[in-house]
Design a protein around this motif. Structure first.
Motif, PDB file in Angstrom:
ATOM      1  N   HIS A  69       0.801  -1.227   0.000  1.00 33.89           N
ATOM      2  CA  HIS A  69       0.000   0.000   0.000  1.00 33.89           C
ATOM      3  C   HIS A  69       0.836   1.281   0.000  1.00 33.89           C
ATOM      4  O   HIS A  69       0.310   2.354  -0.305  1.00 33.89           O
ATOM      5  CB  HIS A  69      -0.916   0.013   1.220  1.00 33.89           C
ATOM      6  N   THR A  70       2.126   1.203   0.317  1.00 30.92           N
ATOM      7  CA  THR A  70       2.934   2.423   0.425  1.00 30.92           C
ATOM      8  C   THR A  70       3.148   3.101  -0.928  1.00 30.92           C
ATOM      9  O   THR A  70       3.611   4.240  -0.968  1.00 30.92           O
ATOM     10  CB  THR A  70       4.294   2.150   1.084  1.00 30.92           C
ATOM     11  N   PHE A 110       8.327  15.746   5.903  1.00 29.13           N
ATOM     12  CA  PHE A 110       7.204  14.850   5.626  1.00 29.13           C
ATOM     13  C   PHE A 110       7.308  14.280   4.211  1.00 29.13           C
ATOM     14  O   PHE A 110       7.136  13.073   3.996  1.00 29.13           O
ATOM     15  CB  PHE A 110       5.896  15.627   5.808  1.00 29.13           C
ATOM     16  N   LEU A 111       7.602  15.135   3.244  1.00 36.76           N
ATOM     17  CA  LEU A 111       7.712  14.702   1.854  1.00 36.76           C
ATOM     18  C   LEU A 111       8.870  13.736   1.652  1.00 36.76           C
ATOM     19  O   LEU A 111       8.780  12.796   0.853  1.00 36.76           O
ATOM     20  CB  LEU A 111       7.872  15.910   0.924  1.00 36.76           C
ATOM     21  N   LYS A 112       9.953  13.930   2.363  1.00 34.96           N
ATOM     22  CA  LYS A 112      11.101  13.028   2.238  1.00 34.96           C
ATOM     23  C   LYS A 112      10.718  11.604   2.624  1.00 34.96           C
ATOM     24  O   LYS A 112      11.213  10.637   2.043  1.00 34.96           O
ATOM     25  CB  LYS A 112      12.258  13.512   3.117  1.00 34.96           C
ATOM     26  N   LYS A 113       9.829  11.469   3.587  1.00 36.05           N
ATOM     27  CA  LYS A 113       9.384  10.139   4.008  1.00 36.05           C
ATOM     28  C   LYS A 113       8.455   9.522   2.965  1.00 36.05           C
ATOM     29  O   LYS A 113       8.577   8.342   2.631  1.00 36.05           O
ATOM     30  CB  LYS A 113       8.695  10.241   5.369  1.00 36.05           C
ATOM     31  N   LEU A 114       7.533  10.323   2.447  1.00 32.28           N
ATOM     32  CA  LEU A 114       6.613   9.805   1.430  1.00 32.28           C
ATOM     33  C   LEU A 114       7.342   9.426   0.152  1.00 32.28           C
ATOM     34  O   LEU A 114       6.993   8.441  -0.509  1.00 32.28           O
ATOM     35  CB  LEU A 114       5.542  10.849   1.111  1.00 32.28           C
ATOM     36  N   LEU A 115       8.360  10.214  -0.211  1.00 34.12           N
ATOM     37  CA  LEU A 115       9.052  10.020  -1.488  1.00 34.12           C
ATOM     38  C   LEU A 115      10.323   9.180  -1.359  1.00 34.12           C
ATOM     39  O   LEU A 115      11.170   9.199  -2.250  1.00 34.12           O
ATOM     40  CB  LEU A 115       9.397  11.390  -2.095  1.00 34.12           C
ATOM     41  N   CYS A 116      10.426   8.454  -0.265  1.00 32.21           N
ATOM     42  CA  CYS A 116      11.559   7.545  -0.085  1.00 32.21           C
ATOM     43  C   CYS A 116      11.506   6.482  -1.184  1.00 32.21           C
ATOM     44  O   CYS A 116      10.472   5.852  -1.400  1.00 32.21           O
ATOM     45  CB  CYS A 116      11.502   6.898   1.293  1.00 32.21           C
ATOM     46  N   LYS A 117      12.607   6.283  -1.892  1.00 34.03           N
ATOM     47  CA  LYS A 117      12.611   5.374  -3.043  1.00 34.03           C
ATOM     48  C   LYS A 117      12.638   3.906  -2.641  1.00 34.03           C
ATOM     49  O   LYS A 117      12.221   3.040  -3.401  1.00 34.03           O
ATOM     50  CB  LYS A 117      13.799   5.704  -3.942  1.00 34.03           C
ATOM     51  N   SER A 118      13.122   3.614  -1.436  1.00 33.82           N
ATOM     52  CA  SER A 118      13.146   2.244  -0.933  1.00 33.82           C
ATOM     53  C   SER A 118      11.803   1.912  -0.300  1.00 33.82           C
ATOM     54  O   SER A 118      11.393   2.533   0.681  1.00 33.82           O
ATOM     55  CB  SER A 118      14.265   2.076   0.104  1.00 33.82           C
ATOM     56  N   GLN A 119      11.130   0.917  -0.849  1.00 34.39           N
ATOM     57  CA  GLN A 119       9.821   0.544  -0.312  1.00 34.39           C
ATOM     58  C   GLN A 119       9.936   0.049   1.125  1.00 34.39           C
ATOM     59  O   GLN A 119       9.074   0.359   1.958  1.00 34.39           O
ATOM     60  CB  GLN A 119       9.182  -0.543  -1.190  1.00 34.39           C
ATOM     61  N   ILE A 120      10.996  -0.683   1.443  1.00 37.38           N
ATOM     62  CA  ILE A 120      11.164  -1.221   2.791  1.00 37.38           C
ATOM     63  C   ILE A 120      11.308  -0.086   3.800  1.00 37.38           C
ATOM     64  O   ILE A 120      10.673  -0.083   4.856  1.00 37.38           O
ATOM     65  CB  ILE A 120      12.394  -2.152   2.849  1.00 37.38           C
ATOM     66  N   ARG A 121      12.131   0.905   3.476  1.00 37.40           N
ATOM     67  CA  ARG A 121      12.303   2.054   4.369  1.00 37.40           C
ATOM     68  C   ARG A 121      11.043   2.903   4.425  1.00 37.40           C
ATOM     69  O   ARG A 121      10.648   3.376   5.482  1.00 37.40           O
ATOM     70  CB  ARG A 121      13.481   2.920   3.896  1.00 37.40           C
ATOM     71  N   ARG A 122      10.405   3.109   3.276  1.00 37.67           N
ATOM     72  CA  ARG A 122       9.185   3.923   3.229  1.00 37.67           C
ATOM     73  C   ARG A 122       8.093   3.329   4.112  1.00 37.67           C
ATOM     74  O   ARG A 122       7.383   4.058   4.800  1.00 37.67           O
ATOM     75  CB  ARG A 122       8.678   4.052   1.787  1.00 37.67           C
ATOM     76  N   GLU A 123       7.982   2.009   4.110  1.00 37.06           N
ATOM     77  CA  GLU A 123       6.953   1.363   4.917  1.00 37.06           C
ATOM     78  C   GLU A 123       7.142   1.692   6.398  1.00 37.06           C
ATOM     79  O   GLU A 123       6.166   1.905   7.132  1.00 37.06           O
ATOM     80  CB  GLU A 123       6.993  -0.148   4.711  1.00 37.06           C
ATOM     81  N   LYS A 124       8.367   1.755   6.848  1.00 38.39           N
ATOM     82  CA  LYS A 124       8.643   2.106   8.248  1.00 38.39           C
ATOM     83  C   LYS A 124       8.374   3.585   8.497  1.00 38.39           C
ATOM     84  O   LYS A 124       7.850   3.967   9.550  1.00 38.39           O
ATOM     85  CB  LYS A 124      10.097   1.776   8.596  1.00 38.39           C
ATOM     86  N   LEU A 125       8.720   4.422   7.524  1.00 38.33           N
ATOM     87  CA  LEU A 125       8.606   5.875   7.697  1.00 38.33           C
ATOM     88  C   LEU A 125       7.152   6.356   7.718  1.00 38.33           C
ATOM     89  O   LEU A 125       6.847   7.386   8.324  1.00 38.33           O
ATOM     90  CB  LEU A 125       9.371   6.588   6.582  1.00 38.33           C
ATOM     91  N   VAL A 126       6.254   5.625   7.037  1.00 37.99           N
ATOM     92  CA  VAL A 126       4.855   6.082   6.954  1.00 37.99           C
ATOM     93  C   VAL A 126       3.948   5.362   7.941  1.00 37.99           C
ATOM     94  O   VAL A 126       2.727   5.498   7.880  1.00 37.99           O
ATOM     95  CB  VAL A 126       4.302   5.906   5.519  1.00 37.99           C
TER      96      VAL A 126
END
Length: 293
Positions: free
Chosen positions: A149-150, A204-220
């Motif tokens: 879903h991220t 906030f945008l840096k977390k949403l636009l994180c290119k790594s899905q694994i990291r983004r999932e943790k950030l959001v």
């Protein structure tokens, strides 16, 4: 209103994907509501809630300057609430973009168009498929990797970035649209944040636009706790009491004092052959009416 014949040439399941998602999301916050579906011999009809504010694309086009932080904060909060609800129902939208974010008469958002949605994706489950609009896709989507879903939050980040700066985050120059490898840019180029951008919005945008899905999932994982939302009363937003700080101009229409009935007639000479019985059977389970319609 969509023509049945158009779906016979493609995949009839597309039309059911849209209606099923909207049925599942009934009464969901900041989501366009479906009242019912019905059909005639040649057409399928969706009876949708009326939204007089147009879409976010028009709102951006009509704006003279980038949106202020107060507007962006409320818009982001409504998006978070809407997407959280969508994802809780096992649905991934996969096509979040300004054209698919409608506005009611006050200016509250309504997420629309679930024709490309993935469904029954719960918990740690993943899906795949290059679905959506390239300019708003997360890297893992067009690389045809498994994803969750991220990807919707990545798309949301692009929308917010455009609202905040009137620029696309991954292309340094508008002329690059024609000769720059967009996919490479989304995968490898860092967003071009402006010096004027609010620090909390930028974080906030840096977390949403994180290119790594694994990291983004943790950030959001806990977006409601982000510093950007420190002034947000989530109960007020969810109840609709937090009103958008901008004014939405409804489309200009003439007053309707009488009901006008339009009769559509077809020339038998030009009319295509009727759909066969087995073709009509493909749409037999399409019609429904919600409890409140």
């Amino acid at each position: 209103m969509v023509r049945k014949r158009a779906f016979l040439k493609k995949d009839p399941e597309v039309i059911f994907r849209e209606s099923q998602a909207l049925k599942t999301l009934k009464k969901g916050p900041f989501i366009t509501q479906l009242y019912g579906t019905f059909q005639s011999e040649d057409y399928l009809y969706f009876a949708m809630e009326y939204l007089s504010g147009g879409d976010l694309c028009k709102l951006i086009d009509d704006a003279d300057v980038p949106f202020d932080i107060t507007t962006l904060r409320l818009f982001a909060a409504q998006m978070v609430i809407g997407l959280e609800y969508i994802h809780s129902k096992g649905i991934i939208h996969r096509d979040i973009k300004p054209e698919n974010i409608l506005l009611d008469g006050v200016g509250n958002i309504k997420i629309a168009d679930f024709g490309l949605a993935a469904q029954n994706v719960f918990g740690n489950a993943m899906t795949k498929g290059c679905k959506g609009t390239l300019f708003y896709m997360a890297p893992e989507v067009f690389l045809e990797m498994d994803y969750n879903h991220t990807v919707d939050y990545f798309s949301m980040g692009i929308v917010l970035f455009i609202m905040a700066s009137f620029r696309y985050p991954f292309l340094k120059d508008e002329e690059d649209r024609f000769d720059f490898d967009l996919r490479s840019s989304i995968c490898c180029t860092s967003p071009d944040y402006t010096a004027e951008m609010d620090i909390m919005l930028k974080d906030f945008l840096k977390k949403l636009l994180c290119k790594s899905q694994i990291r983004r999932e943790k950030l959001v994982k806990n977006l409601r706790e982000e510093p950007l939302f420190i002034q947000i009363d989530w109960k007020d937003v969810e109840s609709g009491e937090a009103r958008p700080p901008f004014h939405v101009e409804p489309p200009q229409e003439k007053p309707r004092d009488t009901l006008t009935v339009f009769e559509i007639t077809y020339s038998e000479a030009k009319r295509k052959p009727r759909l066969r019985a087995e073709q009509q059977q493909l749409f037999k389970s399409f019609s429904f009416a919600s409890e409140g319609w």
